[in-house]
Design a protein around this motif. Sequence first.
Motif, short mmCIF file in Angstrom:
data_model
loop_
_atom_site.label_atom_id
_atom_site.label_comp_id
_atom_site.label_asym_id
_atom_site.label_seq_id
_atom_site.Cartn_x
_atom_site.Cartn_y
_atom_site.Cartn_z
N ALA A 66 0.73 -1.32 -0.07
CA ALA A 66 0.11 -0.15 -0.11
C ALA A 66 0.91 1.25 0.02
O ALA A 66 0.62 2.14 -0.66
CB ALA A 66 -0.81 0.05 0.96
N ALA B 115 -9.62 -5.70 5.97
CA ALA B 115 -9.73 -4.70 4.79
C ALA B 115 -8.56 -3.85 4.84
O ALA B 115 -8.47 -3.23 6.10
CB ALA B 115 -11.17 -4.12 4.79
N ASP C 147 -7.16 -0.44 2.58
CA ASP C 147 -7.41 0.43 1.84
C ASP C 147 -6.47 1.70 1.60
O ASP C 147 -5.84 2.03 2.87
CB ASP C 147 -8.79 1.30 1.92
CG ASP C 147 -9.29 1.87 0.75
OD1 ASP C 147 -10.14 1.56 -0.02
OD2 ASP C 147 -9.01 3.21 0.89
N ASN C 148 -6.12 2.06 0.60
CA ASN C 148 -4.89 3.16 0.40
C ASN C 148 -5.25 3.74 -0.95
O ASN C 148 -5.73 3.30 -1.95
CB ASN C 148 -3.50 2.46 0.12
CG ASN C 148 -3.42 1.72 -0.88
OD1 ASN C 148 -3.52 0.54 -0.80
ND2 ASN C 148 -2.65 2.06 -2.09
N TRP D 113 -8.48 -8.15 -4.38
CA TRP D 113 -8.29 -6.64 -4.49
C TRP D 113 -8.85 -6.01 -5.61
O TRP D 113 -9.22 -6.73 -6.82
CB TRP D 113 -6.64 -6.38 -4.36
CG TRP D 113 -6.04 -7.11 -5.47
CD1 TRP D 113 -5.94 -6.80 -6.79
CD2 TRP D 113 -5.28 -8.31 -5.31
NE1 TRP D 113 -5.01 -7.95 -7.43
CE2 TRP D 113 -4.67 -8.68 -6.51
CE3 TRP D 113 -5.21 -9.13 -4.18
CZ2 TRP D 113 -4.18 -9.97 -6.71
CZ3 TRP D 113 -4.43 -10.41 -4.42
CH2 TRP D 113 -3.97 -10.91 -5.75
N ARG E 291 -8.79 -2.32 -7.78
CA ARG E 291 -8.06 -0.99 -8.26
C ARG E 291 -9.30 0.11 -8.71
O ARG E 291 -9.88 -0.27 -9.76
CB ARG E 291 -7.25 -1.18 -9.37
CG ARG E 291 -6.85 0.10 -9.78
CD ARG E 291 -6.00 1.05 -9.04
NE ARG E 291 -5.64 2.41 -9.50
CZ ARG E 291 -4.46 2.48 -10.21
NH1 ARG E 291 -3.42 1.82 -10.21
NH2 ARG E 291 -4.18 3.75 -10.44
N HIS E 292 -9.70 0.83 -8.00
CA HIS E 292 -10.37 1.94 -8.36
C HIS E 292 -9.56 3.27 -8.78
O HIS E 292 -8.37 3.35 -8.72
CB HIS E 292 -11.24 2.48 -6.90
CG HIS E 292 -11.93 1.42 -6.30
ND1 HIS E 292 -13.22 1.09 -6.84
CD2 HIS E 292 -11.63 0.69 -5.19
CE1 HIS E 292 -13.69 0.10 -6.18
NE2 HIS E 292 -12.86 -0.19 -4.98
N ARG F 227 -8.14 4.97 -5.62
CA ARG F 227 -7.60 4.01 -4.40
C ARG F 227 -7.50 2.47 -4.79
O ARG F 227 -8.16 2.21 -5.62
CB ARG F 227 -8.74 4.37 -3.09
CG ARG F 227 -10.03 3.72 -3.54
CD ARG F 227 -10.99 4.15 -2.49
NE ARG F 227 -12.39 3.64 -2.63
CZ ARG F 227 -12.73 2.76 -1.96
NH1 ARG F 227 -11.76 1.75 -1.53
NH2 ARG F 227 -14.11 1.97 -2.37
N ALA G 117 -8.09 -1.17 -2.99
CA ALA G 117 -8.88 -1.96 -2.01
C ALA G 117 -8.67 -3.39 -1.80
O ALA G 117 -8.57 -4.18 -2.93
CB ALA G 117 -10.31 -1.70 -1.76
N GLU H 6 -8.97 -7.18 0.34
CA GLU H 6 -9.71 -7.85 1.37
C GLU H 6 -9.04 -9.15 1.34
O GLU H 6 -9.07 -9.99 0.78
CB GLU H 6 -11.19 -7.90 1.29
CG GLU H 6 -11.95 -8.31 2.12
CD GLU H 6 -13.75 -8.62 1.63
OE1 GLU H 6 -14.48 -7.93 2.44
OE2 GLU H 6 -13.96 -9.43 0.61
#
Length: 366
Positions: free
Chosen positions: A281, A309, A311-312, A347, A349-350, A353, A355, A357
């Motif tokens: 991350a 979870a 998140d970065n 995982w 990829r947005h 960000r 995410a 799990e």
Amino acid sequence: MTPITSSTRRLAAYVGVWLIGGCALAGVFVNAELAQWQPALVFALPMAVFLGFVAASAYYVCRSVVLTQRGGFQTVVVFGASSALAALLWALMCHGWNTFGASLLALAGAASPSGVTPSSAVLVAMPRTVAILLLLVAGGLYLISLLIHDIWLAADQLRAAQGREARSLLQARDAQVQMLRTQINPHFLFNSLNSISALTSQDAVAARAMTLELAAFFRQTLAVAEKECIALADEVALCEHFLAVEKIRFGHKLRTDITVSPAANAVLIPPMLLQPCLENAIKHGVRHLVGGGCVTLHAFVQEHWLYVAIDNPVDPDAAPGIGTGTGLANIKKRLGTLYGERARMGWTRHPDRFALEIVLPTQFAP
């Protein structure tokens, strides 16, 4: 020692079965008017038990010629010859006991108060057809014993092979787990040492603090590396040392938010599971952002499952594939090796960000 004679209870049951068979054979002689009950039993019971031990010797025949190492013709020859030999041996014993047993029965009758002695020189009248029939029955029973022992030995060999395969898989799995869980990115150590070197002349206090946190991190890493499972609380404590080092490196760019429920703290997980995820991350997320960002880690238990979870933030202009390669794939492979289909890791990829799990079955220390 055969499988039958290796256990006293099994041997007693085996002899009991053949004694029942001997009683049945005596009944056949009586019904065929070949003998009275007493001489029929005297003949049939010992001969039935003797045939049982002859049949048990089939174990050695099958073991001497392994099923996987013989062909069909060899099987026919070996089984046919051994069955004929066993039947012939039993027939000779029957012939001898038929005469000798009659003599013993006559002596016992002469010594009895009634003085009654059997009038026949044999226990059972044995016409040629009856003798041939008994010979065939003995050969058939021995052949059946050969087949049963063959199946028995084949099953033993299969179980032994499965045991060896299971041990090999276990050793391979342990070796693989050991390799995967010790794959700590050496760049973290190199970057930390470079940062300490740079801070030495600029901020001695920060350099000392970074050195202490780095030492604590690797000290705890060595303490947990040999364990199969550790509590999530211990893994989070290890991650705190790692994040403390990274916060000194990146300053205000790196912020963290770690929330772990009390129930999740006690769950056992493989060591060095979350640290590589946090490193990923930072390395592929926060590091490339000018303003930095916050890495979040949330863990909780729900219905016998542990949910973790992470998140970065990521650079929206970075290529989508960056940061989702070997490191996370190794972690996923490690979880698959340890838990099989019971574990899940994924995982997403947005645009801005990343995410991750992880879902594991809950296990607690006894």
